[in-house]
Design an enzyme around this catalytic site. Structure first.
Site: not given
Ligand code: PMP
Length: 409
Positions: A125, A202, A205, A228, A367
């Site tokens: 991401h 990270d 998910q 999430k 993203c």
């Molecule tokens: N890493 C991953 C794998 C994600 O799916 C997401 C959220 N789409 C993020 C980071 C970013 O999370 P946040 O926007 O809550 O900071």
């Protein structure tokens, strides 16, 4: 078959019971972007604001004491949830993005030099790419990436070549937000530690969907978001090993993170306050407790199993849609995320069509521009499941996708 009592679970989520203008019951399949919340979490937020809201770690008065106690209860709940060795290893942040930026700034600036290497993966991401790009720009470090296989798994054959004594940080997703791939975190951590590199996971998910034991992973840092995992938006967690956090300089400066301040200098506070500058997301952190309790009550292994069975069902129902291709590995190797493209159809058209039928999915690059580039596509449609989703909802998704192909085709 699922072990979850879906009727009971769904009754706990008020938002799932609404219908749109066409009288379609909401089919919420955008959990990868953000989950919904059970009533216990919503009630907790209301309760905080109605009964004991005050700033934490500051006032001598009763409300501040109550808020502070509950804020620390949430930290303890999080520690237990992750099986962290100490509460000092749980830092409240605003989310995954902030957690990764904190590590890249604080640990990264203190430990990286020109020519040092940061190893990422092709499925990250942007939150787990850009903070490292910025670190590389500041320090002259070099970015490398573990490639993915045709079917969207990390190609660990490259690991021995990519990990060198110059590698200082390996940062990877535990679960891909597009492919759904469940990555072998433990194996990567072991290999990284063997060359002396640190590992940031990270887990945005992963934490909402599978039981995480940070000590078993042995990762140095783990970042995730409340929104999430049935919790509020605006709050997240950075786990870090205490010995490493202790050595790191503070990231943001301000109130709460200090021991002593003079007009021209300061000394930082002990953990975890050192990394919690300014007024934190008070009610949101407090409401992490009911979110965690809800997940623990239902059971994370049952949740993962349920989501995987929905993903398998989606794979099955979508298999013969003309021109449809599902991204990522086969269902045995992934979490409850099903992203796909359809030949000749724009992802945005499909998603808009689905929305017209009450089915909420995400479309775009999610993203992950480098991943989409690698896959040779510009956008995809993503259905992502959670504990309250049903087989009927997967059928509605598949029906709507099929109809959209007829409609546009
Ligand atoms: N890493 C991953 C794998 C994600 O799916 C997401 C959220 N789409 C993020 C980071 C970013 O999370 P946040 O926007 O809550 O900071």
């Amino acid at each position: 078959e699922s072990q979850l009592d879906l009727e009971r679970i769904r009754a706990d989520f008020p938002i799932l019971h609404q219908v749109d203008d066409e009288n379609n019951l909401l089919v919420y399949l955008d959990n990868g972007a953000s989950s919904q919340r059970p009533k216990s979490v919503i009630d907790c937020l209301t309760d905080v604001y109605q009964r004991y809201y005050a700033n934490v770690h500051r006032g001598a008065h009763r409300l501040s004491g109550e808020s502070t106690d509950l804020f620390e209860v949430a930290r303890k709940a999080t520690q237990r949830f992750l099986n962290a060795a100490s509460e000092n290893e749980v830092i409240f942040t605003s989310g995954t993005t902030m957690g990764i930026n904190l590590v890249a700034r604080s640990w990264g600036d203190a430990n990286l030099q020109t020519g040092d290497e940061i190893l990422l993966t092709e499925m990250e991401h942007h939150s787990n790419l850009v903070p490292w790009h910025q670190l590389a720009q500041r320090t002259g470090a070099v970015i490398k990436a573990i490639p993915i296989t045709e079917d969207g798994q990390l190609d660990l054959d490259f690991l021995p070549k990519l990990l060198t004594e110059r590698t200082k940080m390996v940062a990877l997703a535990a679960v891909s937000n597009v492919l759904g791939t469940i990555n072998p975190v433990g194996r990567v951590v072991e290999a990284a530690h063997a060359v002396g590199a640190k590992v940031l996971v990270d887990a945005a998910q992963a934490v909402p969907h599978e039981a995480i034991d940070v000590q078993r992973w042995d990762a140095d840092f783990v970042a995730f978001s409340g929104h999430k995992m049935l919790g509020p938006s605006g709050v997240g967690v950075l786990y870090g090993k205490e010995s490493i956090l202790d050595e790191m300089p503070p990231f943001l400066g301000g109130g709460s993170m200090i021991d002593i301040v003079e007009i021209d200098r300061f000394t930082p506070a002990m953990l975890p306050a050192k990394f919690e500058a300014g007024t934190p997301p008070i009610a949101d952190a407090i409401a992490m407790t009911p979110a965690i309790e809800y997940l623990e009550k239902v059971g994370l292994s049952a949740i993962l199993q349920h989501e995987q069975s929905l993903a398998a069902y989606a794979h099955q129902l979508l298999a013969d849609v003309p021109g449809l291709r599902i991204l990522g590995p086969d269902v045995t190797k992934k979490a409850g995320i099903v992203s796909f493209v359809i030949d000749g159809l724009a992802a945005s058209d499909i998603a808009t069509f689905l929305d017209g039928r009450g089915v909420a999915v995400r479309e775009g690059h999610h993203c992950t521009l480098p991943l989409h580039k690698k896959l040779g596509i510009s956008a995809s449609v993503r259905a992502s499941f959670y504990l309250y989703n049903t087989r009927e909802e997967v059928e509605k998704l598949a029906d709507a996708v099929r109809t959209s192909v007829d409609f546009f085709g």
